[in-house]
Design a protein around this motif. Structure first.
Motif: not given
Length: 88
Positions: A11-14, A19-22, A28-36
């Motif tokens: 969930l933190c990756c999504q 957060a400004d820091e992440t 582009g959709d709120g999800t980390c670009r490195h999250y599978d």
């Protein structure tokens, strides 16, 4: 120091847009670009940024403000808030 009790829910990756820091990780959709999404895992886990490492962030920025157990509790509160369905 006990390890952070991460359940690897992802969930933190999504929600990296919150957060400004992440925000730099947002694809582009709120999800980390490195999250599978399929594997529920980080594709760069061993090389992930410090902000993605609870223990590292504690040592770098928060050890002078909080005890480890208090810092873990604060992070678990964030985890719990991400588990709640959003009211849209």
């Amino acid at each position: 120091m006990t390890p952070f009790p991460c359940t690897q829910c992802g969930l933190c990756c999504q929600h990296v847009h919150i957060a400004d820091e992440t925000q730099f990780l947002d694809r582009g959709d709120g999800t980390c670009r490195h999250y599978d999404m399929a594997r529920k895992s980080c594709t760069i886990y061993e090389e992930r940024p410090d902000i993605c490492r609870v223990d590292r962030m504690y040592a770098l920025r928060y050890a002078h403000k909080y005890a480890w157990d208090e810092f873990v509790a604060l992070n678990l509160q964030v985890c719990a808030s991400l588990e709640k369905p959003s009211n849209k």
